[in-house]
Design a protein around this motif. Structure first.
Motif, PDB file in Angstrom:
ATOM      1  N   GLU A 148       4.850   1.444  12.165  1.00 32.79           N
ATOM      2  CA  GLU A 148       3.839   1.160  10.888  1.00 32.79           C
ATOM      3  C   GLU A 148       2.348   0.921  11.462  1.00 32.79           C
ATOM      4  OE1 GLU A 148       8.285  -0.638   9.310  1.00 32.79           O
ATOM      5  OE2 GLU A 148       6.344  -2.341  10.334  1.00 32.79           O
ATOM      6  N   GLU A 201      -1.364   1.287  13.036  1.00 27.60           N
ATOM      7  CA  GLU A 201      -2.329   1.632  12.699  1.00 27.60           C
ATOM      8  C   GLU A 201      -4.082   1.003  13.274  1.00 27.60           C
ATOM      9  OE1 GLU A 201      -4.418   4.479   9.004  1.00 27.60           O
ATOM     10  OE2 GLU A 201      -2.600   3.213   9.178  1.00 27.60           O
ATOM     11  N   GLY A 229       0.687  -2.262   8.423  1.00 30.48           N
ATOM     12  CA  GLY A 229       0.648  -1.313   7.497  1.00 30.48           C
ATOM     13  C   GLY A 229      -0.417  -2.607   6.477  1.00 30.48           C
ATOM     14  N   PRO A 254      -2.056  -2.571   2.117  1.00 29.22           N
ATOM     15  CA  PRO A 254      -2.266  -1.656   1.239  1.00 29.22           C
ATOM     16  C   PRO A 254      -3.434  -1.259   0.791  1.00 29.22           C
ATOM     17  CG  PRO A 254      -1.410  -3.659   0.285  1.00 29.22           C
ATOM     18  CD  PRO A 254      -1.309  -4.117   1.872  1.00 29.22           C
ATOM     19  N   TYR A 255      -5.014  -1.690   1.394  1.00 29.51           N
ATOM     20  CA  TYR A 255      -6.115  -1.482   1.781  1.00 29.51           C
ATOM     21  C   TYR A 255      -6.081  -0.043   2.784  1.00 29.51           C
ATOM     22  CZ  TYR A 255      -8.259  -4.280  -1.844  1.00 29.51           C
ATOM     23  OH  TYR A 255      -9.424  -4.913  -2.938  1.00 29.51           O
ATOM     24  N   LEU A 256      -5.259  -0.195   4.096  1.00 34.16           N
ATOM     25  CA  LEU A 256      -4.882   1.258   4.287  1.00 34.16           C
ATOM     26  C   LEU A 256      -5.256   2.319   3.750  1.00 34.16           C
ATOM     27  CD1 LEU A 256      -3.540  -0.522   7.868  1.00 34.16           C
ATOM     28  CD2 LEU A 256      -5.950   0.594   7.718  1.00 34.16           C
ATOM     29  N   ASP A 257      -3.538   2.224   3.368  1.00 32.27           N
ATOM     30  CA  ASP A 257      -2.798   2.666   2.016  1.00 32.27           C
ATOM     31  C   ASP A 257      -4.721   3.695   0.857  1.00 32.27           C
ATOM     32  OD1 ASP A 257      -0.568   2.682   3.580  1.00 32.27           O
ATOM     33  OD2 ASP A 257      -0.105   1.569   1.858  1.00 32.27           O
ATOM     34  N   ARG A 258      -4.522   2.374   0.733  1.00 30.07           N
ATOM     35  CA  ARG A 258      -6.575   2.836  -0.554  1.00 30.07           C
ATOM     36  C   ARG A 258      -7.045   3.564   0.432  1.00 30.07           C
ATOM     37  NH1 ARG A 258      -7.502  -2.641  -3.917  1.00 30.07           N
ATOM     38  NH2 ARG A 258      -5.421  -2.356  -4.222  1.00 30.07           N
ATOM     39  N   ARG A 315      -7.997   4.605   3.636  1.00 27.44           N
ATOM     40  CA  ARG A 315      -7.360   5.315   4.887  1.00 27.44           C
ATOM     41  C   ARG A 315      -8.477   6.918   4.906  1.00 27.44           C
ATOM     42  NH1 ARG A 315      -2.724   5.908   5.008  1.00 27.44           N
ATOM     43  NH2 ARG A 315      -2.744   4.012   6.298  1.00 27.44           N
TER      44      ARG A 315
END
Length: 320
Positions: free
Chosen positions: A220, A222, A245, A247-251, A253
């Motif tokens: 998890e 990064e 992890g 949320p802004y990483l997912d948004r 990346r």
């Protein structure tokens, strides 16, 4: 039991374990606890805030044992270093940037210098500057480190050979005594541990961060610049941050350039913090996070790490 090394001899500590000077986590209480446990506590002074140093450094010194103060080299000026020395610091650690401008300041106070490096060029520079100890940080480390660095296992022995006889501490992904033993076997004189010490009773972290570390898994984590950009942080691009992890990483990346140009995204990040949608700070965590299963006192943890390291050496001896 002890594991004597050149590092323990130099700093007159019992164990070859040092606390990484994590900004926001390694305050005076954690620094003092590591030192009381026989390790070498290093206060995380980060950007050199004078008020913070004046409050936390006396707490760090309260153990009566050796300790140091660590700075983010790219973010400070000589006045910050002078301030720490005036408050009684006898060892200064520099990470991420050229420590050259501050060497004379530290030496004039007859204090020691520790330099953290992330590549061989930095290691050569640290040796040429006369560092007393060099920390070889692999990319497994939590928090900031080299964007394109080497992992701890191959990096440490190369640095140890390059800068000998200067003592070297291994950093990156070390979270139990087996990692301590491995680092010593690689030629290091000790270890610098960050993430594992965040999950201790004395760490300056929110309860939510502690829970995240206990539940976190290596896959998890990064390494990225996304959260620095979203926070509006001035961290130079050559160093990225390993976190759990978010949320802004997912948004964002793989869209770092786009994020850097989007002022609204930075405002949105702060708005989301204010609304409680995201935590105030990322959870910095290295690849050793899997090994964190409890929240002991830091002093006890130092002893446990040494006991585990000795057991690891004993097992290895039985296999020869």
């Amino acid at each position: 039991m002890t594991l004597p090394t050149r590092f323990t001899d130099l700093f007159r500590v019992h164990h070859p374990i040092a606390l990484a000077p994590m900004g926001g986590s390694a305050g005076g209480a954690l620094t003092a606890a590591v030192s009381r446990g026989g390790g070498f506590g290093i206060l995380g002074a980060a950007y050199g805030d004078r008020e913070w140093l004046a409050r936390e450094l006396p707490i760090a010194a309260s153990s009566g044992q050796p300790y140091g103060v660590g700075f983010l080299t790219w973010a400070i000026d000589a006045a910050a270093v002078h301030h720490a020395l005036d408050l009684g610091a006898t060892t200064i650690m520099f990470s991420f940037g050229d420590p050259g401008p501050y060497v004379e300041v530290v030496r004039s106070a007859q204090a020691r210098i520790i330099v953290q490096v992330t590549d061989l060029e930095e290691a050569r520079r640290a040796a040429d500057l006369g560092a007393d100890v060099i920390v070889a940080q692999g990319t497994e480390a939590g928090g900031h480190g080299a964007r394109r660095g080497r992992s701890t296992l191959p990096f440490v022995p190369v640095v140890a050979d390059l800068v000998a006889p200067i003592p070297v501490l291994a950093a990156g992904g070390i979270a139990d005594g087996r990692g301590v033993a491995a680092a010593l076997a690689l030629g290091a004189d000790g270890v610098l541990i960050g993430t594992r010490f965040q999950a201790t009773a004395e760490a300056l972290v929110e309860p939510s961060t502690m829970r995240a570390l206990l539940a976190g898994r290596t896959d998890e984590t990064e390494r990225n610049r996304v959260l620095d950009l979203a926070r509006g942080s001035a961290w130079p691009s050559r160093w990225t941050a390993r976190t759990l992890g978010h949320p802004y990483l997912d948004r964002w990346r793989d869209r770092e350039a786009e994020l850097a140009a989007d002022a609204q995204a930075v405002r949105g990040y702060q708005d989301d913090i204010a609304r409680g949608v995201i935590p105030a700070m990322p959870v910095w965590a290295g690849e050793g996070v899997d090994l964190i299963t409890d929240v002991p006192s830091a002093a006890d943890l130092v002893g446990d790490l040494i006991t585990q390291a000795e057991a690891a050496f004993a097992r290895a001896g039985r296999r020869t």
